[in-house]
Design an enzyme around this catalytic site. Structure first.
Site, mmCIF file in Angstrom:
data_model
loop_
_atom_site.group_PDB
_atom_site.id
_atom_site.type_symbol
_atom_site.label_atom_id
_atom_site.label_comp_id
_atom_site.label_asym_id
_atom_site.label_seq_id
_atom_site.Cartn_x
_atom_site.Cartn_y
_atom_site.Cartn_z
ATOM 1 N N ARG A 1 37.856 26.325 6.181
ATOM 2 C CA ARG A 1 38.314 26.244 7.569
ATOM 3 C C ARG A 1 39.386 27.319 7.741
ATOM 4 N NH1 ARG A 1 38.458 21.965 11.527
ATOM 5 N NH2 ARG A 1 36.935 20.864 10.233
ATOM 6 N N CYS B 1 34.499 20.197 6.654
ATOM 7 C CA CYS B 1 34.402 21.608 7.052
ATOM 8 C C CYS B 1 32.952 22.022 7.302
ATOM 9 C CB CYS B 1 35.032 22.498 5.992
ATOM 10 S SG CYS B 1 36.813 22.314 5.895
ATOM 11 N N ARG C 1 33.449 6.937 8.449
ATOM 12 C CA ARG C 1 32.279 7.402 7.694
ATOM 13 C C ARG C 1 31.038 6.568 7.974
ATOM 14 N NH1 ARG C 1 33.183 11.647 3.589
ATOM 15 N NH2 ARG C 1 35.380 12.099 3.767
ATOM 16 N N LYS D 1 33.523 10.788 -6.341
ATOM 17 C CA LYS D 1 34.420 11.869 -6.731
ATOM 18 C C LYS D 1 35.058 11.634 -8.105
ATOM 19 C CE LYS D 1 33.611 14.715 -3.562
ATOM 20 N NZ LYS D 1 33.142 14.248 -2.320
ATOM 21 N N SER E 1 36.103 18.982 2.255
ATOM 22 C CA SER E 1 35.718 17.865 3.126
ATOM 23 C C SER E 1 36.025 18.199 4.582
ATOM 24 C CB SER E 1 36.521 16.622 2.761
ATOM 25 O OG SER E 1 36.625 16.535 1.386
ATOM 26 N N TYR F 1 38.964 2.648 -0.077
ATOM 27 C CA TYR F 1 38.304 3.826 0.497
ATOM 28 C C TYR F 1 37.379 4.454 -0.558
ATOM 29 C CZ TYR F 1 37.445 8.513 2.193
ATOM 30 O OH TYR F 1 36.813 9.668 2.569
ATOM 31 N N HIS G 1 30.723 20.666 -6.258
ATOM 32 C CA HIS G 1 30.852 19.933 -4.987
ATOM 33 C C HIS G 1 29.886 20.579 -3.984
ATOM 34 C CE1 HIS G 1 33.886 18.539 -1.643
ATOM 35 N NE2 HIS G 1 32.969 17.637 -1.872
#
Ligand code: OXD
Ligand code: MN
Length: 623
Positions: free
Chosen positions: A420, A274, A389, A230, A272, A221, A249
């Protein structure tokens, strides 16, 4: 057969860099690939990577030209390699630092290295290893950092072509220096067709700050495997916070208000899944980047920022013609694109929320899929993974900003932070000053999503949406932000957004595109186009301004009742939030004084408001 032939050796030697040579030798002898291929910036070499990904089955060609699909490992709905593995991602630190960072997964360096190097012993057996060179940031830019990647995954190597700028020629200019990050990745032993990592229990991602390197094994992944994404962000954060700049970020977008002769650039950080990419891709605006930015104080008094990437590894769920027209169009027309973990039927991809009729069967991340299929634990398997993705170059998009490769970056006027949050913060709040803005970013909370392994919907603290990637103490990080702002003549205005507010029966209070109005309002605030209402948590918009913006941008009638519901101040909820923030930061050493001042001030103002009205929700018209 020699594992590295003359031609490839010559490509390495041409770099005249002993550190490169040393790293390559060390990891070839450890990982024991059957073949080593060095990739330069030439089209021929890049085509080789693309073709090998297909030959090896890591990517499968789809109907449209340039489209391929890749699958990451899946065994059950809870045992898979379809998201970032926070648990097995460890920052290696000296023993005496082990207890200093309550919010970071740390491990003693010596112990961690011993463990991962043992796991990596022979991990590339029977695999071809590629050596790649990239530049994080524009070419010839003060911002940029070079990066070396060794991987036995051609999917990883191909993704990095789409996402990062080629850097082989840049490495030559290093003149032998060891000033670069490096990343060693192996998918480890593979199983099945398409081939996926077999030993997920031995998945490890260890960040070695001391050496400026990350070792990652037994995963595919991209959030775990791609060094430059990342993993490099963590090394960037370490470097930035030990120097005087920021590695964040952040997306970077150009905001272009209708009827004005100006454009402004905004950054934004959201956890991620959001709404980060979809904010950067809002209709009528332009995109510089959607995920990671470096920022520096510039001579003109502004913060300047570059996208260290040149492509997007975006969540495809809910991308449809209505809500994300630009990206939907790009994903459904021929161009170089890698889809991952989606459903494929007759060479066409389908995903959750694509606005199309879903076929009843096809191939997905669980191999052959049919409607109602369950995993070994009797859990239903959706047709596409919620964290499926797409990987695409920004230049492929109609809304790409012309400054994407500008070595000076773009000057930043505003920063948006978001989470969120179903019940506490209004859709947008503007900070009073820079330090208050740093507090707003540092106190972001967000409910967890499918982009990381583990339960969804749990409320977590998400300082600057960067906590997952943090490698220095939060105290040091906040201090660096404070100092950064002090050195700016024109610090960006900071805003907290919340796209996920719900009413009492759990219904979202905003439409997906409403965020366009918040962004345009924020941009207008930079130029004093709009007045605002001061509240204990910062400035909020006035109703009539929003009403006009909703009409102008979305042709929507924005009702007063909606405004009141969305922008009412909720003192009880906000005070509870402050308590949570306080509890979190009390565990940290070295939190700067300004942070507690802002927190205490906000608490006093909220207490006053609460005792004045004694309502759960206080309408902005009463403020
Ligand atoms: C991402 C993430 O993929 O943050 O951007 O998980
Ligand atoms: Mn991200």
């Amino acid at each position: 057969m020699e594992i590295i032939d003359e031609t490839n050796l010559a490509k390495l030697k041409a770099l005249k860099n002993e550190t490169v040579q040393k790293v390559v030798n060390e990891f070839i002898s450890l990982c024991k690939p059957s073949k080593v291929t060095v990739i330069t910036d030439s089209q021929e070499d890049i085509n080789y990577v693309r073709n090998r990904a297909i030959e090896l089955g890591e990517e499968i060609k789809l109907k449209l030209n340039g489209h391929t699909v890749h699958y990451d490992g899946f065994f059950t709905m809870s045992n898979h390699d379809q998201a970032r593995d926070k648990k097995n991602t460890q920052v290696l630190v000296p023993k005496n630092e082990l207890d200093l960072y309550p919010w970071i997964n740390t491990m003693e360096r010596e112990k961690g290295l011993k463990e991962i190097l043992e796991i990596m012993e022979g991990c590339m057996k029977d695999h071809e290893c590629v050596i790649r060179f990239f530049c994080l940031g524009p070419i010839n830019s003060k911002f940029s950092i070079l990066a070396l990647q060794m991987t036995d995954s051609f999917y990883v190597a191909h993704s990095e072509d789409i996402l990062y700028r080629a850097g082989y020629e840049e490495f030559k200019k290093l003149d032998g220096s060891d000033e670069f990050f490096y990343f060693i990745h192996s998918s480890g032993e593979l199983t099945g067709d398409p081939p996926v990592t077999k030993n997920l229990d031995k998945r490890r991602i260890y960040i070695d700050l001391k050496e400026g390197r990350v070792l990652s094994v037994n995963n595919q992944y991209a959030g775990n495997s791609l060094g430059l994404k990342k993993l490099a962000l963590r090394l960037g954060i370490y470097k930035a916070n030990n120097e005087d700049w920021l590695a964040e970020h952040y997306f970077i977008m150009g905001v272009h208000p209708k009827g004005k002769k100006r454009s402004s650039f905004f950054c934004g950080a959201f956890p991620s899944a959001c709404g980060k990419t979809s904010t950067a891709m809002l209709p009528g605006q332009t995109i510089v980047g959607d995920d990671i930015a470096y920022l520096r104080v510039w001579e003109d008094g502004f913060a300047h920022s570059v996208n260290i990437e040149k492509g997007i590894f975006g969540i495809i769920k809910d991308v449809n013609a209505k809500d994300d027209p630009v990206i939907f169009d790009a994903l459904t027309t021929p161009r170089e694109t890698i889809f991952s973990n989606v459903l494929v039927k007759d060479g066409t991809c389908y995903w959750i929320g694509d606005g199309r009729i879903t076929p009843d069967d096809g191939m997905n991340f669980s191999a052959n899929w049919y409607k109602g299929k369950k995993d070994k634990n009797r859990k239903e398997i959706p047709h596409a993974h919620p964290n499926a993705r797409y990987t695409i170059g920004i230049e492929e998009l109609d809304n790409a900003d012309p400054n994407l490769h500008n070595p000076d970056g773009v000057s930043i006027h505003g920063i948006l932070y978001g989470g969120r949050d179903s019940d506490t913060m209004p859709p947008i709040v503007e900070s009073i000053h820079w330090e208050h803005g740093v507090f707003l970013g540092a106190s972001i909370e967000s409910e967890t999503t499918s982009a990381t392994l583990g339960a969804e919907g749990v409320r977590m603290q998400q300082p600057m949406a960067n906590l997952d990637f943090m490698v220095v103490s939060l105290g040091k990080y906040l201090k660096n932000h404070q100092e950064f702002g002090k050195r700016l003549k024109y610090p960006p205005k900071v805003f907290a957004t919340n796209y996920f507010l719900k009413n009492k029966i759990g219904k979202y209070l905003n439409g997906i595109l409403d965020k366009l109005c918040w962004v345009i309002w924020a941009e207008g605030r930079v130029y004093d186009d709009f007045k605002a209402i001061k509240t204990p948590i910062g400035y909020i918009p006035e109703y009539l301004d929003l009403k006009a913006l909703f009409k102008q941008y979305l042709n929507k009638d924005y009702k007063k009742e909606d405004y009141i519901q969305q922008f009412s101040i909720r003192p009880i909820k906000l005070l509870e939030k402050l308590d949570r923030v306080e509890t979190m930061y009390k565990k940290e050493k070295w939190v700067p004084e300004f942070f507690w001042n802002v927190l205490n001030n906000q608490r006093n103002l909220l207490l006053k408001l609460k005792s004045k009205f004694n309502y759960e929700e206080i309408s902005p018209f009463l403020l």
